[in-house]
Design a protein around this motif. Sequence first.
Motif, PDB file in Angstrom:
ATOM      1  N   ALA A 123     -20.261  13.079  98.123  1.00  0.00           N
ATOM      2  CA  ALA A 123     -20.235  12.053  99.168  1.00  0.00           C
ATOM      3  C   ALA A 123     -21.326  11.019  98.980  1.00  0.00           C
ATOM      4  CB  ALA A 123     -20.349  12.703 100.549  1.00  0.00           C
ATOM      5  N   ASN A 124     -22.406  11.410  98.317  1.00  0.00           N
ATOM      6  CA  ASN A 124     -23.527  10.489  98.105  1.00  0.00           C
ATOM      7  C   ASN A 124     -23.566   9.927  96.682  1.00  0.00           C
ATOM      8  OD1 ASN A 124     -25.415  10.517 100.642  1.00  0.00           O
ATOM      9  ND2 ASN A 124     -24.803  12.664 100.349  1.00  0.00           N
ATOM     10  N   ASP A 125     -22.512  10.161  95.917  1.00  0.00           N
ATOM     11  CA  ASP A 125     -22.439   9.689  94.537  1.00  0.00           C
ATOM     12  C   ASP A 125     -21.395   8.574  94.463  1.00  0.00           C
ATOM     13  OD1 ASP A 125     -22.179   9.258  91.840  1.00  0.00           O
ATOM     14  OD2 ASP A 125     -21.677  11.338  91.319  1.00  0.00           O
ATOM     15  N   ASP A 126     -21.803   7.408  93.968  1.00  0.00           N
ATOM     16  CA  ASP A 126     -20.899   6.262  93.920  1.00  0.00           C
ATOM     17  C   ASP A 126     -19.679   6.507  93.032  1.00  0.00           C
ATOM     18  OD1 ASP A 126     -22.517   4.857  95.628  1.00  0.00           O
ATOM     19  OD2 ASP A 126     -23.592   3.781  94.034  1.00  0.00           O
ATOM     20  N   LYS A 136     -23.559  21.357  99.883  1.00  0.00           N
ATOM     21  CA  LYS A 136     -23.733  20.486  98.716  1.00  0.00           C
ATOM     22  C   LYS A 136     -22.432  20.209  97.976  1.00  0.00           C
ATOM     23  CE  LYS A 136     -28.604  21.548  97.881  1.00  0.00           C
ATOM     24  NZ  LYS A 136     -29.605  22.067  96.911  1.00  0.00           N
ATOM     25  N   GLN A 195     -21.754  12.892 104.147  1.00  0.00           N
ATOM     26  CA  GLN A 195     -23.000  12.554 103.436  1.00  0.00           C
ATOM     27  C   GLN A 195     -24.188  13.410 103.862  1.00  0.00           C
ATOM     28  OE1 GLN A 195     -23.382   8.327 104.019  1.00  0.00           O
ATOM     29  NE2 GLN A 195     -22.260   7.833 102.133  1.00  0.00           N
ATOM     30  N   ASP A 196     -24.232  13.823 105.128  1.00  0.00           N
ATOM     31  CA  ASP A 196     -25.399  14.564 105.628  1.00  0.00           C
ATOM     32  C   ASP A 196     -25.104  16.029 105.927  1.00  0.00           C
ATOM     33  OD1 ASP A 196     -26.976  12.234 105.568  1.00  0.00           O
ATOM     34  OD2 ASP A 196     -26.159  11.598 107.505  1.00  0.00           O
ATOM     35  N   ASP A 248     -16.074  10.495 102.786  1.00  0.00           N
ATOM     36  CA  ASP A 248     -17.406  10.295 102.203  1.00  0.00           C
ATOM     37  C   ASP A 248     -18.490  10.091 103.263  1.00  0.00           C
ATOM     38  OD1 ASP A 248     -16.561  10.522  99.531  1.00  0.00           O
ATOM     39  OD2 ASP A 248     -15.851   8.463  99.539  1.00  0.00           O
ATOM     40  N   LYS A 249     -18.277   9.152 104.168  1.00  0.00           N
ATOM     41  CA  LYS A 249     -19.304   8.851 105.177  1.00  0.00           C
ATOM     42  C   LYS A 249     -19.575  10.055 106.069  1.00  0.00           C
ATOM     43  CE  LYS A 249     -18.581   3.850 105.374  1.00  0.00           C
ATOM     44  NZ  LYS A 249     -18.236   2.688 106.245  1.00  0.00           N
ATOM     45  N   SER A 289     -21.590  17.242 100.220  1.00  0.00           N
ATOM     46  CA  SER A 289     -22.597  16.181 100.356  1.00  0.00           C
ATOM     47  C   SER A 289     -22.957  15.562  99.010  1.00  0.00           C
ATOM     48  CB  SER A 289     -23.863  16.741 101.022  1.00  0.00           C
ATOM     49  OG  SER A 289     -24.438  17.776 100.247  1.00  0.00           O
ATOM     50  N   ARG A 300     -16.047  11.206  95.172  1.00  0.00           N
ATOM     51  CA  ARG A 300     -15.516  11.062  96.528  1.00  0.00           C
ATOM     52  C   ARG A 300     -15.213  12.434  97.109  1.00  0.00           C
ATOM     53  NH1 ARG A 300      -9.201   8.952  96.953  1.00  0.00           N
ATOM     54  NH2 ARG A 300      -9.904   8.678  99.101  1.00  0.00           N
TER      55      ARG A 300
END
Length: 583
Positions: free
Chosen positions: A312-315, A306, A301-302, A297-298, A309, A318
Amino acid sequence: MRTHYCGELNKDNINQTVEICGWVNRRRDHGSVIFLDMRDKRGIAQVVINPDNADFSLAETIRNEFVLKITGTVIARGEGLTNPKLSTGEIEIKAQNIEILNTSKPIPFQIDATDTSEEVRLRYRYLDLRGDAMQNRLRLRSQVTRYMREFMDEHDFLDIETPFLTKATPEGARDYLVPSRAHPGEFFTLPQSPQLFKQLLMMSGFERYYQIVKCFRDEDLRADRQPEFTQFDVETSFMSENEIMTMMEKMTRGLFKSVINVDLDDNFPTITYVDAMEKYGLDHPDMRISMQIVSMDKLMQDVDFKVFSGPANDDDSRVAALKVPGGASISRKNIDKYTKYVSIYGAKGLAYIKLNEDGPTSPILKFLSDEMTAKVIEMTGAKTGDIIFFGADKTKIVNEALGNLREQLAKDLDLFDKQWAPIWMVDFPMFGAGDDGSLNAIHHPFTAPSVDTKILEQTATTALSRAYDLVINGSEVGGGSIRIHQVKMQKMVLKLLGISDQEAQDKFGFLLDALEYGCPPHGGMAFGLDRLVMIMTGANSIRDVIAFPKTQTAACLLTNAPGSVPRKLLRELSIQVSLAEKD
């Protein structure tokens, strides 16, 4: 009728006159002599009938599966004619008298044939059960239950029966209903487990109970599910979860050693629910497989991709990777096959990176920088010759897809590190969330939380339960928990589950009342006996360790159950059946 079993005869019986009874496993007519392989529950013995025998003409009429009684003399087989595959292979019986106890029609399949369809086997189950495979499995099953009973008796547990005609309890599956003639319009249910009754036994002061009991669930079936199944059920008072787990671990270890001569680990390892889902994707991981899922995930993220990413940016999502040792040899055709496989669990695709001799290759490399690719390889520990698979979606989808892919790849590529791997699963969430935001019990509503009533109400979505599961080779063979023993806590759990006070009283009033009369702290565990025996025998389905199982459509091909009943009986039960017309 007999003096000896077929399979118990040996050279010590030479020159003895014996009487055996059994089935004709095979008949061989050599013209001048007829051989019969006689089979009973202990094995096979060869019988020889010479032309000078008065029953020779009778022997010519005998066919496979005839039931015979044979009197004869045990003799040594001739030089070079012994059969080392049989325990009786050094001797044979020279027949003196043959009695046909019953004949047999030509059988629809050869006993012990490996290419017989399961449908035919279940239709003629009484023939299928004559084969060595089913005979051995059911004998082992009997040894398992005998060991369990002896262990529990030695530890001061009482075998107590509980009712089959009872009231519905929320166990997570549909109930089988039984209409009551004496109470028109009302129904009993068949128990999904003896849960509430064994708790009531603890409240009754018996302290230690066990039962090998039939349970019933009207649910969709799989290879390891049946509408009726057998449970080894245990409950005890004044013991902590660690004490219960230690006792059940001791029983399991002794069971495996006694019945199949397997030495399990001296101390079963323990893993938390969170760690299991993070590393293995499933709450029943197969620990014979060293492969682990690695969170990305970390890292992602950038990334300008998509597909990665976004999750990765969605709680609630994963991105994760699974390194497969030696997996670079997997063909594109098989990668497509695995892509289709993970779609069963909702995955929309299966990205990958192959590490070949000339470097990494993948359709997704154009979306990842060289630095990013190198970091993925470093985090997964991948080497030349490996492949890395990715999952990127909602957390539940990724966990199920990669978790099941991990185990499928291990089977296909033989990536098992050991033969047996038991592990305890602990620290389960107390509740799960439904699609509508409501809470549901992860185990059942009578499992004790790890916090008090006040904290539970404040932290219901994150509170842990005092539950534990025993997993062996990727199958949950048993599960249990410490139970709620205080009425205030029980009412709070029911409230959090959206059960009103009136509904709670209607469904569980007897339990709530009993909790107020000096209920002791208690807990227990239940083993799925069918599944445990399936694992111990190496069978592929629990249908192969049950004498008369149902199909995956919950039908019995042998008896054609379920079936319709006369309208007169329905009227007596105050039941009216209305079925939609079939196309």
